[in-house]
Design a protein around this motif. Sequence first.
Motif, PDB file in Angstrom:
ATOM      1  N   LYS A   1       0.816  -1.213   0.000  1.00  0.00           N
ATOM      2  CA  LYS A   1       0.000   0.000   0.000  1.00  0.00           C
ATOM      3  C   LYS A   1       0.853   1.268   0.000  1.00  0.00           C
ATOM      4  CE  LYS A   1      -4.106  -2.027   2.129  1.00  0.00           C
ATOM      5  NZ  LYS A   1      -5.049  -1.990   3.281  1.00  0.00           N
TER       6      LYS A   1
ATOM      7  N   ARG B   1      -8.521   5.701  -7.657  1.00  0.00           N
ATOM      8  CA  ARG B   1      -7.173   5.122  -7.672  1.00  0.00           C
ATOM      9  C   ARG B   1      -6.833   4.604  -9.068  1.00  0.00           C
ATOM     10  NH1 ARG B   1      -3.138   3.743  -3.956  1.00  0.00           N
ATOM     11  NH2 ARG B   1      -4.247   5.368  -2.831  1.00  0.00           N
TER      12      ARG B   1
ATOM     13  N   TYR C   1      -8.115   2.022  -1.995  1.00  0.00           N
ATOM     14  CA  TYR C   1      -7.215   1.405  -2.976  1.00  0.00           C
ATOM     15  C   TYR C   1      -7.968   0.744  -4.121  1.00  0.00           C
ATOM     16  CZ  TYR C   1      -3.650   2.332   0.483  1.00  0.00           C
ATOM     17  OH  TYR C   1      -2.813   2.973   1.358  1.00  0.00           O
TER      18      TYR C   1
ATOM     19  N   THR D   1      -0.087  10.011  -0.041  1.00  0.00           N
ATOM     20  CA  THR D   1      -1.202  10.091   0.904  1.00  0.00           C
ATOM     21  C   THR D   1      -2.011   8.797   0.861  1.00  0.00           C
ATOM     22  OG1 THR D   1      -2.663  11.079  -0.750  1.00  0.00           O
ATOM     23  CG2 THR D   1      -1.343  12.581   0.611  1.00  0.00           C
ATOM     24  N   SER D   2      -2.955   8.664   1.775  1.00  0.00           N
ATOM     25  CA  SER D   2      -3.748   7.449   1.871  1.00  0.00           C
ATOM     26  C   SER D   2      -5.167   7.685   1.374  1.00  0.00           C
ATOM     27  CB  SER D   2      -3.789   6.967   3.329  1.00  0.00           C
ATOM     28  OG  SER D   2      -4.543   5.790   3.446  1.00  0.00           O
ATOM     29  N   SER D   3      -5.734   6.703   0.691  1.00  0.00           N
ATOM     30  CA  SER D   3      -7.118   6.776   0.227  1.00  0.00           C
ATOM     31  C   SER D   3      -7.578   5.359  -0.068  1.00  0.00           C
ATOM     32  CB  SER D   3      -7.240   7.663  -1.015  1.00  0.00           C
ATOM     33  OG  SER D   3      -6.610   7.049  -2.123  1.00  0.00           O
TER      34      SER D   3
ATOM     35  N   TYR E   1       1.019   6.393  -6.987  1.00  0.00           N
ATOM     36  CA  TYR E   1      -0.266   6.773  -7.549  1.00  0.00           C
ATOM     37  C   TYR E   1      -1.119   7.711  -6.701  1.00  0.00           C
ATOM     38  CZ  TYR E   1       1.048   2.660 -10.247  1.00  0.00           C
ATOM     39  OH  TYR E   1       1.734   1.749 -11.021  1.00  0.00           O
ATOM     40  N   ASN E   2      -0.626   8.093  -5.535  1.00  0.00           N
ATOM     41  CA  ASN E   2      -1.448   8.983  -4.707  1.00  0.00           C
ATOM     42  C   ASN E   2      -0.609  10.010  -3.965  1.00  0.00           C
ATOM     43  OD1 ASN E   2      -4.181   9.526  -4.181  1.00  0.00           O
ATOM     44  ND2 ASN E   2      -3.988   8.735  -2.110  1.00  0.00           N
TER      45      ASN E   2
ATOM     46  N   SER F   1       2.052   1.743  -3.455  1.00  0.00           N
ATOM     47  CA  SER F   1       0.933   2.205  -4.277  1.00  0.00           C
ATOM     48  C   SER F   1       0.676   3.690  -4.052  1.00  0.00           C
ATOM     49  CB  SER F   1      -0.322   1.396  -3.952  1.00  0.00           C
ATOM     50  OG  SER F   1      -1.430   1.867  -4.687  1.00  0.00           O
ATOM     51  N   ASP F   2       0.685   4.111  -2.793  1.00  0.00           N
ATOM     52  CA  ASP F   2       0.482   5.533  -2.494  1.00  0.00           C
ATOM     53  C   ASP F   2       1.621   6.385  -3.050  1.00  0.00           C
ATOM     54  OD1 ASP F   2      -1.916   5.192  -1.189  1.00  0.00           O
ATOM     55  OD2 ASP F   2      -1.014   4.984   0.799  1.00  0.00           O
ATOM     56  N   HIS F   3       2.832   5.853  -2.982  1.00  0.00           N
ATOM     57  CA  HIS F   3       3.995   6.614  -3.464  1.00  0.00           C
ATOM     58  C   HIS F   3       3.876   6.894  -4.960  1.00  0.00           C
ATOM     59  CE1 HIS F   3       8.176   7.864  -3.980  1.00  0.00           C
ATOM     60  NE2 HIS F   3       8.236   7.017  -5.007  1.00  0.00           N
TER      61      HIS F   3
END
Length: 466
Positions: free
Chosen positions: A53, A73, A68, A64-66, A60-61, A56-58
């Motif tokens: 995760k 996303r 998935y 931050t967290s949201s 595509y986001n 993935s955040d690094h």
Amino acid sequence: MLSTKEKSVHININSTYYGAIAEIGGGQETARHLFQAGGASNTVAKSISAYDKLFSDHFYNQGTSSRYVAEDRLRKMLDYEYDELIEILDKKNTQKFFAFANTVETLNFSKTNQGNGWLGIAVEGTDRYSPNKMFIHVKLHENDTLLQQYTLGTLGINLIYGGLFQWQDPQSILLSLLDNLDTDRVEVDYIYVEGPDMKLVDNRLLNLMLVNNDMTPAIMFDQSGKVQQPSDMLYKKNVIVLRGYFRPINNLGMEFIEDSLDFFKRDENYKPDNTIAFCEISLKYLMQNEKVDEKDFLHRVDLLNMMGQSVMVSKFYRYFQLVKYFGQFKLIKLRIVVGLPAFDKILDSENYTDLRGGLLESMGALFQEHVKIYLYPYIDARSGEVVYPDDDHFSKENKLLWQYLNAIKKILVLKSIAPKNLEIRSEHISELIENGDDSFANYVPDKVFQHIKNNGLFGYNRNNKN
């Protein structure tokens, strides 16, 4: 129909595209097909699975967290991968670019979840720097993680193949999504396309095709007419459903909705932001000569949206099937608005001869814990009097059932409907419209009347007026 391997070979050898594949949650099943087919160096610039995760955040986001497994996303994944292709290869590669991505939740070890996911593709069309995009949401019905992964791989290849070779025809892409698959394995319940070459595509019609081709049992549009993925739209919501033709929405239908909402506002679970009212149209009501009348469908949706209503189209005929569909979502409460004539048909045991438990089985499926029926009266055509549901209205065999449902408060009778509106008949309104008789204005909201008249909807022609 080409096999998945044949499609993979065709993508690698015969396409003029070069791109990136990003897969999260279900392995790298799509990329695996391309690599095993041979010639993947002609097609695949990059394959990645940012499974962690934080990774993935690094990517595509922005750290931050949201959520998935969500459309947002998926969009970020496609944008990132396609932009990276442009950044690295724009001046060095003459092939056209594409980016494929999926973010998926497959069956967990305990098998306590519903497998589902988002898949999408961005494909260079007439504008290299503004690709055409297609997004789909799927439900995975197989009861085995490995089988779900195989299904994802096949589905991904179908989407890439359609995107690269049929991007000018989204309907053909849609119809080929389940090549080498079937609806017992996967359900496609949402599709959305956008891009410079897709401006003339109506996403409402694409989603209607999902129902018409048995790829999903129901689709939904919000009050603005935008297609919505059902799980996102219904999560932890109260739902009120009114079934009908809505050709067009009339004063009686509006009163049913408004009275039902007023009634539900007294419930402790009611909040304005957690309650949705749907006008639901059965697919059979859209058929003309065994085909869906697309223009007629769009007119109905437009008028319902004009009156601030969300819309649902389903292939359900019986009410308990509708309840079963809603049961898969984490609803708070479900309320179904029903007229007394329709309720009489619900209690007719002749409609359930195909069920081993007959009428009682259908009642058990219909009146689940979170479900109640809002029942409204009707006008007797002979006497002109309002007929309310009471013990004397029902046959001897159904009277005790009616009394029981009342005793446990599964049925609530709406008694505030204006008698003059109960006289409204959809067939009569349709006849007036087709005859160019403007007196149909007495039975529909003013905005609906003006829109039908100004645009000649539903066969309206002032020249037909006698």
